[in-house]
Design an enzyme around this catalytic site. Sequence first.
Site, PDB file in Angstrom:
ATOM      1  NE  ARG A  24      -0.724   0.311   4.979  1.00  0.00           N
ATOM      2  CZ  ARG A  24      -1.338   0.795   5.962  1.00  0.00           C
ATOM      3  NH1 ARG A  24      -2.269   1.505   5.594  1.00  0.00           N
ATOM      4  NH2 ARG A  24      -0.784   1.177   7.042  1.00  0.00           N
ATOM      5  CB  THR A 135      10.617   2.518   6.654  1.00  0.00           C
ATOM      6  OG1 THR A 135      10.401   1.799   7.779  1.00  0.00           O
ATOM      7  CG2 THR A 135      10.025   1.724   5.340  1.00  0.00           C
ATOM      8  CE  LYS A 160      10.185  -3.002   7.979  1.00  0.00           C
ATOM      9  NZ  LYS A 160       9.687  -3.657   9.049  1.00  0.00           N
ATOM     10  CE  LYS A 162       8.012  -1.247   4.722  1.00  0.00           C
ATOM     11  NZ  LYS A 162       7.589  -2.482   5.502  1.00  0.00           N
ATOM     12  CG  ASP A 190       8.907  -5.641   5.320  1.00  0.00           C
ATOM     13  OD1 ASP A 190       8.723  -6.588   4.898  1.00  0.00           O
ATOM     14  OD2 ASP A 190       8.307  -5.104   6.165  1.00  0.00           O
ATOM     15  CD  GLU A 218      10.035  -7.185   8.479  1.00  0.00           C
ATOM     16  OE1 GLU A 218      11.107  -6.346   8.803  1.00  0.00           O
ATOM     17  OE2 GLU A 218       8.873  -6.721   8.899  1.00  0.00           O
ATOM     18  CG  ASP A 243       6.026  -7.912   9.647  1.00  0.00           C
ATOM     19  OD1 ASP A 243       5.062  -8.192  10.704  1.00  0.00           O
ATOM     20  OD2 ASP A 243       5.851  -7.000   9.082  1.00  0.00           O
ATOM     21  CE  LYS A 267       5.322  -4.829  11.781  1.00  0.00           C
ATOM     22  NZ  LYS A 267       4.741  -5.091  10.600  1.00  0.00           N
ATOM     23  CB  CYS A 295       5.545   0.315  14.688  1.00  0.00           C
ATOM     24  SG  CYS A 295       6.737   1.518  13.588  1.00  0.00           S
ATOM     25  CG  ASP A 321      10.854  -1.344  11.569  1.00  0.00           C
ATOM     26  OD1 ASP A 321      10.982  -0.114  11.108  1.00  0.00           O
ATOM     27  OD2 ASP A 321       9.906  -2.109  10.860  1.00  0.00           O
ATOM     28  CG  ASP A 323      10.333   3.554  10.590  1.00  0.00           C
ATOM     29  OD1 ASP A 323       9.305   2.767  11.083  1.00  0.00           O
ATOM     30  OD2 ASP A 323      10.644   3.362   9.702  1.00  0.00           O
TER      31      ASP A 323
HETATM   32  C1  LIG Z   1       6.495   1.475   9.628  1.00  0.00           C
HETATM   33  C2  LIG Z   1       7.414   0.168   9.921  1.00  0.00           C
HETATM   34  N1  LIG Z   1       8.748   0.512   9.640  1.00  0.00           N
HETATM   35  C3  LIG Z   1       6.961  -0.906   9.000  1.00  0.00           C
HETATM   36  O1  LIG Z   1       7.458  -0.774   7.859  1.00  0.00           O
HETATM   37  N2  LIG Z   1       5.649  -1.436   9.319  1.00  0.00           N
HETATM   38  C4  LIG Z   1       5.219  -2.616   8.584  1.00  0.00           C
HETATM   39  C5  LIG Z   1       4.432  -1.968   7.661  1.00  0.00           C
HETATM   40  C6  LIG Z   1       3.304  -1.183   7.969  1.00  0.00           C
HETATM   41  C7  LIG Z   1       1.990  -0.467   7.210  1.00  0.00           C
HETATM   42  O2  LIG Z   1       1.839  -0.764   6.047  1.00  0.00           O
HETATM   43  O3  LIG Z   1       1.457   0.213   8.025  1.00  0.00           O
HETATM   44  C8  LIG Z   1       5.979  -3.879   8.215  1.00  0.00           C
HETATM   45  O4  LIG Z   1       5.581  -4.286   7.264  1.00  0.00           O
HETATM   46  O5  LIG Z   1       6.963  -4.103   8.617  1.00  0.00           O
HETATM   47 MG   LIG Z   2       7.133  -5.990   7.754  1.00  0.00          MG
END
Ligand SMILES: C[C@H](N)C(=O)N[C@@H](CCC(=O)O)C(=O)O
Ligand SMILES: [Mg+2]
Length: 363
Positions: A24, A135, A160, A162, A190, A218, A243, A267, A295, A321, A323
């Site tokens: 998302r 992130t 981290k 993405k 991740d 992750e 996760d 989390k 988180c 994590d 952040d």
């Molecule tokens: C905010 C954190 N670093 C993070 O990436 N959290 C989630 C995804 C959070 C979200 O989509 O609200 C994660 O996948 O680890």
């Molecule tokens: Mg994750």
Amino acid sequence: MKITEIRYGMLRVPLKTPFKTALRTVDVIEDIIVEIHTDTGNIGYGEAPATAVITGDTHGSIIEAIAKFIAPRLIGQDVANLNRITQLIQTSLEKNSSAKAAVEIAVYDLFGQLYNAPLYKMLGGGDPVVTTDLTISVDYIDKMVADSIQAVERGFEALKIKVGKDIGVDIERIKAIYAAVEDRALLRLDANQGWTAKQAVYALQTLEDAGVKLELVEQPVKAQDLDGMRYVTERVHTPIMADESVFGPTQVIELIRMRAADIINIKLMKTGGISSAIHIADIAALHGIECMIGCMLETSISVAAAVHLAVAKANVITKVDLDGPSLCAFNPVDGGVNFNESEISITDAPGLGIREIRGLQRL
Ligand SMILES: C[C@H](N)C(=O)N[C@@H](CCC(=O)O)C(=O)O
Ligand SMILES: [Mg+2]
């Protein structure tokens, strides 16, 4: 200290830049805030994000779960009976983990206030300082490289990254970021469930062969695909972290039994709060498994609770994590935990130490 009323609000906090994952894109945090009032005048605070794509929680479901199922059980309860209250919360209805987390966090906040101690001391104590990663949203390669360099210049020592989009571009993204920040930051990936098991093995073996060092990866595959997760874990050297695959202790036990992953991301919004997160940390410790504390898109209200837990379980929760507050354009909280870029520190204030939440829209 008896619970007299549970109130709600909506908190909107814009993000500094759009948060983009394989699941998302988000521009503004819009979280439900819970206030638990007591006969002593003390107020406990909690927060629940509506991360529908991961937990299934929506704003409507969070409010309905609390108002109809959880709150009626808690009115009149004595905060001193923490274990009884957490059990009432956890057994009030199935799933709805973020709603349960928000209420539990507020109860733990009150529990600390009752004994005039910061929450981490009530959880066993520890060193009240932790360091978080930051992130880097998935984006064009040049933008991700620039964001990574900027994060390192802001003092973040772990990033981290993405990924989980097109596998070929993901490999190029990671190679480019590694070349730009190589010795200056640890890289965590991740994929947010974006790869198949075979794609993950291909990507990670390609990166390992190219000399790219990753601290961990992750959730490479779909949440339900524990066989796929094990397939990846068995074939790469890079540690694999679960996760979205693990919410509660039952799933953690199954994951450990299958040896499907090396690390677990805890989390509060998946576990339903602190009590179940403690169970997971204890199960992981018994099996010698490391945990990360993570988180969702949360502000410094619920993330504060995660910080207190991480400090008290620092021998298990070795990766942070948290952040969410660093991603926010401003901090809506007066008091609470201090979030200063990568460094997070807890004060001696009782409970979570939150004095006021600015900009709360009452519901
Ligand atoms: C905010 C954190 N670093 C993070 O990436 N959290 C989630 C995804 C959070 C979200 O989509 O609200 C994660 O996948 O680890
Ligand atoms: Mg994750």
